[in-house]
Design an enzyme around this catalytic site. Structure first.
Site, PDB file in Angstrom:
ATOM      1  N   ASP A  57       0.882  -1.171   0.000  1.00 14.00           N
ATOM      2  CA  ASP A  57       0.000   0.000   0.000  1.00 14.00           C
ATOM      3  C   ASP A  57       0.916   1.216   0.000  1.00 14.00           C
ATOM      4  O   ASP A  57       1.511   1.554   1.027  1.00 14.00           O
ATOM      5  CB  ASP A  57      -0.894  -0.018   1.250  1.00 14.00           C
ATOM      6  CG  ASP A  57      -1.687   1.287   1.419  1.00 14.00           C
ATOM      7  OD1 ASP A  57      -1.762   2.065   0.447  1.00 14.00           O
ATOM      8  OD2 ASP A  57      -2.217   1.512   2.527  1.00 14.00           O
ATOM      9  N   GLU A 113      -7.181   0.883  -4.471  1.00 15.41           N
ATOM     10  CA  GLU A 113      -7.208   0.717  -3.018  1.00 15.41           C
ATOM     11  C   GLU A 113      -8.543   0.184  -2.482  1.00 15.41           C
ATOM     12  O   GLU A 113      -8.551  -0.739  -1.653  1.00 15.41           O
ATOM     13  CB  GLU A 113      -6.847   2.051  -2.348  1.00 15.41           C
ATOM     14  CG  GLU A 113      -5.389   2.417  -2.538  1.00 15.41           C
ATOM     15  CD  GLU A 113      -5.081   3.874  -2.282  1.00 15.41           C
ATOM     16  OE1 GLU A 113      -5.988   4.591  -1.795  1.00 15.41           O
ATOM     17  OE2 GLU A 113      -3.946   4.303  -2.558  1.00 15.41           O
ATOM     18  N   ASP A 128     -13.128   4.962   1.823  1.00 15.64           N
ATOM     19  CA  ASP A 128     -11.690   5.021   2.100  1.00 15.64           C
ATOM     20  C   ASP A 128     -11.251   6.473   2.242  1.00 15.64           C
ATOM     21  O   ASP A 128     -11.107   7.192   1.251  1.00 15.64           O
ATOM     22  CB  ASP A 128     -10.923   4.336   0.966  1.00 15.64           C
ATOM     23  CG  ASP A 128      -9.414   4.283   1.223  1.00 15.64           C
ATOM     24  OD1 ASP A 128      -8.958   4.920   2.187  1.00 15.64           O
ATOM     25  OD2 ASP A 128      -8.713   3.615   0.449  1.00 15.64           O
ATOM     26  N   LYS A 153       2.860  11.363  -3.340  1.00 16.79           N
ATOM     27  CA  LYS A 153       1.840  10.717  -4.159  1.00 16.79           C
ATOM     28  C   LYS A 153       0.979  11.734  -4.903  1.00 16.79           C
ATOM     29  O   LYS A 153       0.470  11.458  -5.992  1.00 16.79           O
ATOM     30  CB  LYS A 153       0.972   9.855  -3.248  1.00 16.79           C
ATOM     31  CG  LYS A 153      -0.001   8.918  -3.932  1.00 16.79           C
ATOM     32  CD  LYS A 153      -0.579   7.995  -2.884  1.00 16.79           C
ATOM     33  CE  LYS A 153      -1.653   7.091  -3.431  1.00 16.79           C
ATOM     34  NZ  LYS A 153      -2.135   6.162  -2.393  1.00 16.79           N
TER      35      LYS A 153
END
Length: 591
Positions: free
Chosen positions: A9, A162, A185, A71
């Protein structure tokens, strides 16, 4: 010994790595016994590198050399991101660079650290990995993630969204033969809501919505500004100290009703101490939570699923520990969310399960994601021709045959587009390239175009000259557009808002092209072979042609379409007579 494939992850704020050992998926801890690694990298002036908690400890003294939330820059062009923790530079290829490094190179340092943790714990070399990305990562962002893995010395065997990975971690395949679930999420930097369906061992994402710039980091900043009005004018080191304290207070308020925000000598001289209650935090969080709920409603609508039809709602991401978030989710979906998995570890655990499936150490299970926006090419007249519609399950491929718009044309420019509007100019260009073919009369050349999206969501475009069999293949890896959720939402919203205007323009453009092709042909045919029609037929054809010219001048779509259809019908008998005459002439020449 079975093949080792890591599950990773690669998060905005934190990252984790796991592997299947003795048939069980486990997350691997570092030397300090911690399974979560901060996604932070410090680059020393002497070229040394530190990753994780060690780098975070350097933020107060060297804030300009510690990179966090890299990211956010993955797969982005220079200028698309306006704020970042360190100054951004323009790279030679038009991308972004920080401290002289590309986002892929920075991410690769995090992946190297995770790879090292895995090898330390497992006692063997790791060369392959499954890496997760947000569901709304576009083609360029997914490709950048894959490149980061390769730089780190890992073969990336699969890119997985994800929320899809989280569904695996929660064991949603065990709910029944057919079940539907929502995965909420909310992490440190991104938010996703996906509606998934499990049937016959296959996970399919029915719809997904999200925001790549919404997460716990934003709430930390909001809380810091609440406690310190002059926050934005502080120097970077002071901001770091206040944000770190804001994060601590936020986490504490998940368990307590109040907490003291303490920042001694945050700027080297001044100190701050202020009580913050859970009610204060909930008030600050309300707009951010509301943005996530909007995405939830849109995803349910896209999937054509009512909240009552869901079999489960699961929470992923550290920010879902906030009681206000859990309460808002429960109210929206009309059920208590499933809290059986560690919110920070669920995605990494799901990636590990998928890695085990690919390595053959766990029961096979198929993961299917969807395209967030339609993909197509620009055709003559500036129209958007969709090849792969929005929310198509991937991997997938689709193709269509196209022809030349002008006589003697030796190539055509293919513009690859992404979006929901009818006209090409209103969509986003992902790339363009020229396709050569044998010159031929207008409408005679044939070029087949095929779009293929692989299991990692990376788009490959193939164009083939049917005459020669020559292929032109282009992999779209560097989209020059920002396809985060806010932009996607805007695109979809505009497609609804301008639906009537767009369709009217499309109808007019198509009818105009048909009219401009038909009128000269009719006039030439009447001049050369007008004796093949009766006076009445000629009068109707001329009247229909005049109506087309008037409609063209008026610029009205439906009247023009109707006039073109009238002219088409009026010339049917004439066209048949012309064909028959041509055949007779050819027969006579042969005799």
């Amino acid at each position: 010994m079975s093949e080792l494939i890591l599950g990773i992850d690669l998060g905005t704020t934190n990252s984790a790595v796991g592997a299947v050992e003795s048939g069980f998926p486990i997350l691997l801890a570092d030397a300090e016994g911690r399974r979560i690694t901060p996604s932070a990298v410090w680059f020393g002036a002497d070229g040394s590198v530190e990753v994780g908690r060690k780098s975070l400890r350097r933020r107060a003294s060297e804030p300009g050399r510690v990179i966090t939330s890299i990211k956010r820059l993955m797969g982005r062009r220079h200028g698309e991101e306006t704020e970042f923790c360190v100054p951004m530079e323009r790279a030679a290829d038009g991308g972004v660079a920080v401290l002289g490094r590309s986002p892929e190179e920075v991410s690769a340092e995090i992946l190297r650290e995770l790879k090292g943790i895995a090898e330390f714990r497992l006692g063997r070399t790791a060369e392959k990995a499954v890496i997760t990305v947000p569901a709304y990562f576009n083609d360029a962002q997914r490709a950048a993630t894959k490149r980061a893995g390769e730089i780190a010395g890992l073969e990336v065997v699969r890119i997985v969204s994800e929320p899809t990975a989280a569904a695996l971690a929660y064991g949603l395949d065990k709910l029944g033969e057919r079940s539907r679930v929502a995965v909420y999420d909310l992490g440190g930097g991104t938010f996703d809501l996906s509606v998934l369906e499990m049937q016959d061992g296959v996970f399919q994402v029915l719809a997904t919505r999200g925001d790549t710039r919404l997460g716990g980091d934003d709430l930390d900043a909001t809380l810091a500004r609440h406690c310190m009005e002059d926050f934005d004018s502080l120097d970077p080191a002071a901001k770091v100290r206040l944000l770190a304290e804001a994060e601590r207070v936020k986490c504490a308020l998940s368990d307590r009703e109040s907490e003291i925000f303490r920042a001694p000598f945050y700027d080297g001289a001044l100190s701050l101490e202020k009580e913050v209650t859970r009610a204060d935090l909930e008030k600050l969080a309300k707009p951010l939570i509301a943005r996530t709920l909007t995405c939830c409603r849109q995803a349910l609508a896209d999937a054509n699923v009512a909240a009552a039809d869901l079999d489960a709602v699961v929470l992923v991401g550290g920010s879902t520990r906030i009681p206000a978030v859990r309460g808002a989710v429960a109210d929206l979906f009309g059920r208590e969310p499933d809290l059986s998995q560690h919110p920070d570890e669920a995605v990494a655990l799901g990636a590990t399960i998928q890695a085990g499936v690919l390595a053959g150490t766990l029961r096979k299970m198929v993961l299917l994601d969807v395209t967030p926006l339609s993909l197509g090419i620009e055709t003559f007249g500036g129209l958007m021709n969709v090849l792969i519609p929005r929310n198509t399950t991937i991997p997938c491929k689709a193709g269509e045959m196209f022809t030349n718009a002008a006589a003697g044309q030796a190539s055509m420019r293919l513009r690859v587009l992404q979006g929901e509007r009818e006209m090409a100019r209103d969509n986003w260009e992902l790339g363009n390239f020229d396709v050569p073919f044998e010159p031929a009369p207008k409408g005679q050349a044939r070029v087949g175009v095929q779009f293929r999206i692989d299991e990692n969501g990376i788009l490959e475009v193939l164009a083939r000259d049917v005459t020669t069999g020559l292929d032109t293949v282009v992999e779209i890896r560097s989209a020059a557009v920002n396809v985060d959720d806010e932009a996607v939402e805007k695109m979809v919203g505009e497609s609804v808002e301008f639906a009537f205007e767009d369709m009217a323009e499309r109808i007019f453009t198509e009818a105009k092209m048909k009219a401009e092709e038909l009128l000269p042909a009719v006039e030439q045919a009447l001049a050369e072979a007008g004796d093949l029609v009766s006076a009445d037929e000629r009068g109707e054809i001329e009247a229909a042609a005049a109506a087309v010219k008037d409609a063209l001048a008026a610029g009205l779509p439906n009247p023009l379409k109707a006039a073109v259809q009238r002219l088409d019908k009026a010339t049917e008998a004439f066209a048949a007579a012309l064909v028959e005459k041509a055949m007779m002439d050819a027969l006579e020449r042969r005799l």
